[in-house]
Design a protein around this motif. Structure first.
Motif, PDB file in Angstrom:
ATOM      1  N   LEU A 332       0.897  -1.171  -0.071  1.00 43.81           N
ATOM      2  CA  LEU A 332       0.052  -0.096  -0.007  1.00 43.81           C
ATOM      3  C   LEU A 332       0.741   1.426   0.058  1.00 43.81           C
ATOM      4  N   ARG A 333       2.127   1.238   0.467  1.00 42.48           N
ATOM      5  CA  ARG A 333       2.923   2.435   0.535  1.00 42.48           C
ATOM      6  C   ARG A 333       3.724   2.588  -0.764  1.00 42.48           C
ATOM      7  N   HIS A 334       3.583   1.847  -1.677  1.00 42.49           N
ATOM      8  CA  HIS A 334       4.513   1.875  -2.965  1.00 42.49           C
ATOM      9  C   HIS A 334       3.589   2.748  -3.889  1.00 42.49           C
ATOM     10  N   PRO A 335       4.191   3.503  -4.616  1.00 42.15           N
ATOM     11  CA  PRO A 335       3.355   4.566  -5.561  1.00 42.15           C
ATOM     12  C   PRO A 335       3.195   3.882  -6.982  1.00 42.15           C
ATOM     13  N   TRP A 336       3.873   2.878  -7.237  1.00 38.20           N
ATOM     14  CA  TRP A 336       3.500   1.842  -8.405  1.00 38.20           C
ATOM     15  C   TRP A 336       3.484   2.547  -9.758  1.00 38.20           C
ATOM     16  N   PRO A 337       4.775   3.272  -9.999  1.00 40.75           N
ATOM     17  CA  PRO A 337       4.396   4.038 -11.415  1.00 40.75           C
ATOM     18  C   PRO A 337       4.416   3.271 -12.598  1.00 40.75           C
ATOM     19  N   GLY A 338       4.676   1.913 -12.411  1.00 40.83           N
ATOM     20  CA  GLY A 338       4.561   0.825 -13.522  1.00 40.83           C
ATOM     21  C   GLY A 338       3.208   0.365 -13.422  1.00 40.83           C
ATOM     22  N   ASN A 339       2.298   0.948 -12.605  1.00 40.57           N
ATOM     23  CA  ASN A 339       1.110   0.385 -12.643  1.00 40.57           C
ATOM     24  C   ASN A 339       0.665  -0.896 -12.282  1.00 40.57           C
TER      25      ASN A 339
END
Length: 446
Positions: A332-339
């Motif tokens: 949940l903390r990770h921003p997931w730039p690669g979606n």
């Protein structure tokens, strides 16, 4: 549903591979000879060819190239066929599948043919932002209107397109997808519209393009923003008139196809910049569905992670395990730039690396995502560039990015922020000057 063409007898291990692929939703076609295989690819077409090394794999690849048919080929044969496997891959085969087949490899093979690992899955949605998109998609699915699907790379645009097709009145018809950024202009034109015998050197027979292959169904034009303006004009006519002109043809061919288009670009801005036709844009943009990035639909992160964890546990013959509280917090903390694509890869790794009764945070390997300050380049980096020509710096950056992406032109263009056409032009110039450029993977053509 992936369309798999098998070149070889459906007996023994190859038949087992066919049944494994069919059990995972693939539509199977079979050919006994090279000529029969090429005839099938000219007509109904396929998303992937599985060719036994007992056949002329190199001849098949030469035939595909000569007839401008962009279909990946995987060679297969007994594990001890090392020399044949190496020869097939050197000739241009994407990979080698050992026989007897492994169910996990078959699954990965079909997923790659579908475009992405999540390509054949129904959308997983819990977040209100994504549920709103799905509600609108369901509302327009049964119509025949064109739909423009936008969103960042990895958000699941093809997944949504397949969902729309499955919920439409055309669900029993074919779903055909074409990545407009993956092919050079001449090959893309033939892929889209087909050609007649003698249309160009190597066109030994007529061939149906993707429009005709999708007749009665749905055609997804992925990365539509990368299409050359000349082809945009021909595409517009095909959509307006519901007919296509094959290369070298003397009369149009009627088609009944619903068009879905996808892009990670701002097409309205591309129109204003003169890179995309406004009349084609308005034809495609009858209904627009914008997929939010994963960071803007946080309620989907854990359901998606659990979905992928179950999927990859089953695919690898492992027990299903839940995420620990610490692992859930890390996700949940990770921003997931690669979606979604990045999330899927991270969970796949975690399933394989996890030890114990659950999946802990130590199994979740995430790339650091702290952004660099916009206007604060490292002084040492700037000093290293002083005295060099701009074109030299650009050349090194492009070749370095291609090396980082293992030759993947589409991914490199995304990172560099340029169009695939511009990247190909640069590659052509570099090669013409004698420079070595990282080769494209698989069947890609520069």
């Amino acid at each position: 549903m992936s369309r798999l063409l098998i070149l070889g007898a459906l007996s023994g291990p190859l038949g087992v591979a066919a049944r494994m692929a069919q059990s995972r939703g693939a539509a199977i076609a079979q050919a006994d000879h090279l000529g029969t295989a090429l005839a099938h690819l000219r007509g109904p077409g396929a998303d992937l060819v599985l060719c036994h090394v007992g056949h002329d794999v190199a001849g098949l690849l030469r035939g595909l190239a000569a007839e401008r048919i962009a279909c990946p080929v995987i060679a297969c044969g007994p594990e001890e066929s090392a020399a044949e496997a190496i020869a097939a891959v050197r000739a241009g085969a994407r990979d080698f599948l050992p026989l007897p087949p492994d169910a996990d490899l078959i699954a990965a093979m079909l997923e790659a043919a579908a475009g992405h690992g999540e390509g054949t899955q129904a959308p997983v949605a819990r977040d209100p932002a994504m549920l709103a998109v799905l509600a609108r998609a369901n509302q327009v699915a049964r119509a025949d209107a064109s739909v423009l699907i936008t969103g960042e790379s990895g958000t699941g645009k093809e997944v949504l397109a397949r969902h729309i097709h499955a919920a439409s009145r055309r669900a029993r018809g074919p779903f055909v997808a074409l990545n407009c950024a993956a092919l050079p202009e001449a090959l893309l034109e033939s892929e889209l519209f087909g050609h007649e015998k003698g249309a160009f050197s190597g066109a030994v027979a007529a061939r149906r393009g993707k429009f005709e292959q999708a007749d009665g169904g749905t055609l997804l034009l992925d990365e539509i923003g990368e299409m050359d303006p000349r082809l945009q004009a021909k595409l517009l006519r095909a959509i307006q008139e519901r007919e296509v002109d094959r290369l070298g043809g003397t009369r149009p061919v009627r088609v009944d196809v619903r068009i879905l288009a996808a892009t990670n670009r701002d097409l309205a801005a591309e129109v204003r910049a003169g890179r995309f036709r406004d009349d084609l844009y308005f034809r495609l943009d009858v209904v627009r569905l914008k997929l939010p990035p994963l960071r803007e639909r946080p309620s989907d992160i854990l359901p998606l992670a659990e979905h992928f964890a179950r999927r990859y546990a089953d695919a690898n013959g492992l027990d299903r395990r839940l995420f620990s509280m610490a692992a859930r917090a890390a996700l949940l903390r990770h921003p997931w730039p690669g979606n979604v694509r990045e999330l899927e890869n991270a969970v796949h790794r975690a399933v394989l690396l996890a030890e114990g009764a659950d999946i802990g945070p130590e199994a979740i390997e995430l790339a650091p995502c702290a952004p660099l300050p916009a206007a604060s380049p490292a002084p040492a980096g700037v000093e290293g560039l002083v005295g060099r020509k701009v074109e030299e710096v650009e050349r090194d950056l492009i070749i370095g990015t291609l090396s980082h992406c293992l030759g993947n032109r589409t991914r490199a263009a995304e990172i560099l922020g340029i169009s695939i056409r511009a990247l190909r032009n640069k590659i052509h110039d570099y090669r013409a000057s004698g420079l070595s450029v990282p080769a494209a993977p698989g069947y890609a053509v520069d």
